[in-house]
Enzyme design. Sequence first.
Site, PDB file in Angstrom:
ATOM      1  N   ARG A 116     -19.689  26.601 -65.578  1.00 37.11           N
ATOM      2  CA  ARG A 116     -20.685  25.996 -66.435  1.00 37.11           C
ATOM      3  C   ARG A 116     -20.923  27.201 -67.680  1.00 37.11           C
ATOM      4  O   ARG A 116     -20.665  28.071 -67.394  1.00 37.11           O
ATOM      5  CB  ARG A 116     -21.928  25.552 -66.030  1.00 37.11           C
ATOM      6  CG  ARG A 116     -22.608  26.607 -65.167  1.00 37.11           C
ATOM      7  CD  ARG A 116     -23.845  26.039 -64.637  1.00 37.11           C
ATOM      8  NE  ARG A 116     -23.464  24.923 -63.719  1.00 37.11           N
ATOM      9  CZ  ARG A 116     -23.137  25.088 -62.406  1.00 37.11           C
ATOM     10  NH1 ARG A 116     -22.991  26.461 -62.052  1.00 37.11           N
ATOM     11  NH2 ARG A 116     -22.771  24.106 -61.617  1.00 37.11           N
ATOM     12  N   ASN A 170     -17.979  37.371 -66.483  1.00 36.68           N
ATOM     13  CA  ASN A 170     -18.857  36.724 -66.863  1.00 36.68           C
ATOM     14  C   ASN A 170     -19.872  36.287 -66.132  1.00 36.68           C
ATOM     15  O   ASN A 170     -21.275  35.840 -66.640  1.00 36.68           O
ATOM     16  CB  ASN A 170     -18.189  35.364 -67.472  1.00 36.68           C
ATOM     17  CG  ASN A 170     -19.140  34.315 -68.078  1.00 36.68           C
ATOM     18  OD1 ASN A 170     -19.699  34.668 -69.141  1.00 36.68           O
ATOM     19  ND2 ASN A 170     -19.503  33.319 -67.602  1.00 36.68           N
ATOM     20  N   SER A 221     -25.945  41.616 -72.948  1.00 37.62           N
ATOM     21  CA  SER A 221     -26.692  40.793 -73.447  1.00 37.62           C
ATOM     22  C   SER A 221     -27.506  41.627 -74.420  1.00 37.62           C
ATOM     23  O   SER A 221     -27.587  42.925 -74.278  1.00 37.62           O
ATOM     24  CB  SER A 221     -27.664  40.369 -72.626  1.00 37.62           C
ATOM     25  OG  SER A 221     -28.810  39.597 -73.212  1.00 37.62           O
ATOM     26  N   TYR A 276     -33.378  41.249 -65.359  1.00 37.68           N
ATOM     27  CA  TYR A 276     -32.275  40.787 -66.020  1.00 37.68           C
ATOM     28  C   TYR A 276     -32.035  41.862 -67.188  1.00 37.68           C
ATOM     29  O   TYR A 276     -31.023  42.326 -67.286  1.00 37.68           O
ATOM     30  CB  TYR A 276     -32.577  39.425 -66.684  1.00 37.68           C
ATOM     31  CG  TYR A 276     -31.531  38.891 -67.510  1.00 37.68           C
ATOM     32  CD1 TYR A 276     -30.416  38.636 -66.975  1.00 37.68           C
ATOM     33  CD2 TYR A 276     -31.694  39.206 -69.051  1.00 37.68           C
ATOM     34  CE1 TYR A 276     -29.346  38.006 -67.926  1.00 37.68           C
ATOM     35  CE2 TYR A 276     -30.689  38.668 -69.696  1.00 37.68           C
ATOM     36  CZ  TYR A 276     -29.437  38.117 -69.317  1.00 37.68           C
ATOM     37  OH  TYR A 276     -28.370  37.585 -70.313  1.00 37.68           O
ATOM     38  N   LYS A 281     -28.762  44.123 -67.429  1.00 36.76           N
ATOM     39  CA  LYS A 281     -27.783  44.151 -68.692  1.00 36.76           C
ATOM     40  C   LYS A 281     -27.724  45.389 -69.247  1.00 36.76           C
ATOM     41  O   LYS A 281     -26.514  45.994 -69.912  1.00 36.76           O
ATOM     42  CB  LYS A 281     -28.159  42.988 -69.602  1.00 36.76           C
ATOM     43  CG  LYS A 281     -28.039  41.678 -69.061  1.00 36.76           C
ATOM     44  CD  LYS A 281     -26.526  41.521 -68.582  1.00 36.76           C
ATOM     45  CE  LYS A 281     -26.140  39.872 -68.222  1.00 36.76           C
ATOM     46  NZ  LYS A 281     -24.629  39.549 -67.737  1.00 36.76           N
TER      47      LYS A 281
END
Length: 273
Positions: free
Chosen positions: A35, A113, A165, A178, A182
Amino acid sequence: MTESSSNPTRANAAPLTASYPELVGKVVVVTGAARGMGAVFVEELARRGVHAVGGDIDGDGMAALADKINSGAAEGAGRVLARRTDVTDPDDHDALLAAGLEEFGRVDHWVNNAGVFPQAGFTDIPPDQVTATYQVNVNGVVYGGQTAARHLRRHGGGAIVNMASVAGVRVRVTRAAYNSSKAAVRHLTSCMAVELGPDDIRVNAIAPGFVDTEMTRWVREDPAALDRALSTVPLRRVGAPVEVFGALQFLLSDSARYITGAVLPVDGGSQHV
């Protein structure tokens, strides 16, 4: 004026026309592909004649996507092979590689990913959130990169692309686990590029910003949150997953053959604000 500039809540999902014929017939492994951006990656690769091996913890979702892409494929399109993959397990990466080799006879590039996007105020972050975030977002990149590198160094090199990110350089409140994961991916990309360069393995990362995915839908549904988000984007609009794919396609291509260790922002300029 484009549709996206007149309506900043809508991403510019117009098809990209860039062509890299050297990628036709190549095989690319993509994790987290059931997704979101991962699904766009495998679909767009297949549309351009590139075979994709898609791995995801949601095996049924990955299989359904592969069936949808393969059943509707035009002549000359690549095929998508689906496998259930837990990126926190090194053996699953090896199995993903083996499946690609068995099905297509080759694996040329690898895209790390898979990721998770947890939320909690700093003092409320539970231990299991820290563990899970780093296992998927960081360890998953390490394990995937190791499997890819061991294979690619025996077969003349190739490209590895990690998903970083803009949050790796800008603070997002309540996203400390998070953000820091990253930031680790950014530095890990540099480490991998330096060590694997002599094997002709290029390692780069993409740093998306505010992109139209499930993870950002809540922002787009809250007018005040949307205004705040767009105020930090110089292009004043939401990004589209296909625009992130454009960066991926370039980094996999021969046009990027002298680029390694780079972190390419696809963020509408937000990292500079």
